[in-house]
Scaffold this active site. Sequence first.
Site, PDB file in Angstrom:
ATOM      1  N   GLN A   1      -2.225  66.038  83.837  1.00  0.00           N
ATOM      2  CA  GLN A   1      -1.421  66.626  84.907  1.00  0.00           C
ATOM      3  C   GLN A   1      -2.159  66.582  86.232  1.00  0.00           C
ATOM      4  O   GLN A   1      -3.369  66.379  86.297  1.00  0.00           O
ATOM      5  CB  GLN A   1      -1.058  68.063  84.568  1.00  0.00           C
ATOM      6  CG  GLN A   1      -2.252  68.968  84.283  1.00  0.00           C
ATOM      7  CD  GLN A   1      -1.834  70.294  83.691  1.00  0.00           C
ATOM      8  OE1 GLN A   1      -1.791  71.305  84.382  1.00  0.00           O
ATOM      9  NE2 GLN A   1      -1.506  70.285  82.389  1.00  0.00           N
TER      10      GLN A   1
ATOM     11  N   HIS B   1      -6.073  65.551  85.585  1.00  0.00           N
ATOM     12  CA  HIS B   1      -7.004  66.222  84.687  1.00  0.00           C
ATOM     13  C   HIS B   1      -6.287  66.607  83.404  1.00  0.00           C
ATOM     14  O   HIS B   1      -5.056  66.669  83.346  1.00  0.00           O
ATOM     15  CB  HIS B   1      -7.611  67.464  85.345  1.00  0.00           C
ATOM     16  CG  HIS B   1      -6.597  68.492  85.744  1.00  0.00           C
ATOM     17  ND1 HIS B   1      -5.781  68.343  86.849  1.00  0.00           N
ATOM     18  CD2 HIS B   1      -6.243  69.677  85.177  1.00  0.00           C
ATOM     19  CE1 HIS B   1      -4.980  69.383  86.958  1.00  0.00           C
ATOM     20  NE2 HIS B   1      -5.237  70.218  85.953  1.00  0.00           N
TER      21      HIS B   1
ATOM     22  N   ARG C   1       3.286  66.287  85.193  1.00  0.00           N
ATOM     23  CA  ARG C   1       2.627  65.806  83.982  1.00  0.00           C
ATOM     24  C   ARG C   1       2.573  64.290  83.937  1.00  0.00           C
ATOM     25  O   ARG C   1       3.467  63.609  84.437  1.00  0.00           O
ATOM     26  CB  ARG C   1       3.332  66.373  82.749  1.00  0.00           C
ATOM     27  CG  ARG C   1       3.215  67.889  82.658  1.00  0.00           C
ATOM     28  CD  ARG C   1       3.952  68.470  81.467  1.00  0.00           C
ATOM     29  NE  ARG C   1       3.712  69.913  81.394  1.00  0.00           N
ATOM     30  CZ  ARG C   1       4.417  70.825  82.043  1.00  0.00           C
ATOM     31  NH1 ARG C   1       5.438  70.448  82.798  1.00  0.00           N
ATOM     32  NH2 ARG C   1       4.115  72.107  81.931  1.00  0.00           N
TER      33      ARG C   1
END
Length: 382
Positions: free
Chosen positions: A87, A245, A264
């Site tokens: 995301q 990340h 996402r």
Amino acid sequence: MLIPLANDPRDYAWGSTSLIAELEGREPSGRPEAEVWFGDHPGDPAVTPDGRTLDSWIAAEGKDAGIPAPLPYLLKLLAAASALSIQAHPSKAQAEAGFAREEAAGIPRDAADRTYRDDNHKPELIVALSDEFRALAGLRELDATRRLVAELGEGAAPLAERLNGEDAALSAVIGWLLSDGADAARDVIAAAVAGDSDEFSAELDLVRTLDADFPGDPGIVVALLMNLVTLRRGEGLFVPAGVLHAYLEGLGVELMAASDNVLRGGLTPKHVDAAELVSVLDPAPALPPVIRPRDVGDGVRAYDVPIADFALYAVTPGVTPATVPLDGPAIALATSGAPVVAGTASQDEAVLVPGAAVLVTPDEGAVRASGSGEVFIAQPGR
């Protein structure tokens, strides 16, 4: 004034069945326990001793106590046994524009395909409590990624081709993988699962794990473009706007701006809007944004982050108490031992056990910690 806070763990599927229970010194519930929220976020506000949620308490009592509503930050315990979704989060300006756009379109805020649930940004910091905390953070330097992909052979040829050239745009590659590149992604995954590498053995092991959990998910190939990070206990990882990340495994204290805006990029059954993710993505390769705490006083270490929404301090009192001046309402969370937390104005104090937290009102001026163990103190940044 010190207000004890409590909350139940959230049972997201990726949560650990043991890590939070072990921290709190109790028997596991048998269910995944992913996060415990200590804040006033309406998604899961903490509860005060009189049974009110913290957002209700602040609405009724906060003005007299000098507490703004809502709090600018959200403090959590986070325990991952498997990967969270890949995301990124928008900047403040991007969040305001996206929220206004979806409001005008009439998309319900709780709709599955809603992207912007509020108009705030969501920079975040996680600090490892387990001996190791594994994560993906940021995009790997391009030459290293080319070496990795080259080792995968013919199965990764379409990906290798898109990564060639000095002006190779990682954001375009990610957009392709998440929209039109599903077939190519499965070929890359198969090559990585069967592959071998001295330089990238940990990355290929991760692909095998992710493919077992998310078979054929294009996000697995996105993960191959990212930095694999292992934090040691006490190290932090700061994720600003636009940085891809995903947390993989471990227990940590997480502090973030109070927002629920998540774009996402795979490893999830939830909505993936590839075009919107690419629009907010920072495509620049960079080293992982690891933060090591800075000593700022006896027993007090600060995690320096370049934002005003929050500040985080780790406090380990010694023979003499450790003191943290307040810049607003603070939440103190114990993570080991039996620290005693007190407000310096009222001298009110609370003995905390691991996993217990208190809200400290800003009129206390400072928080003093004594006794044994460790306590994290979150408050607004400067």
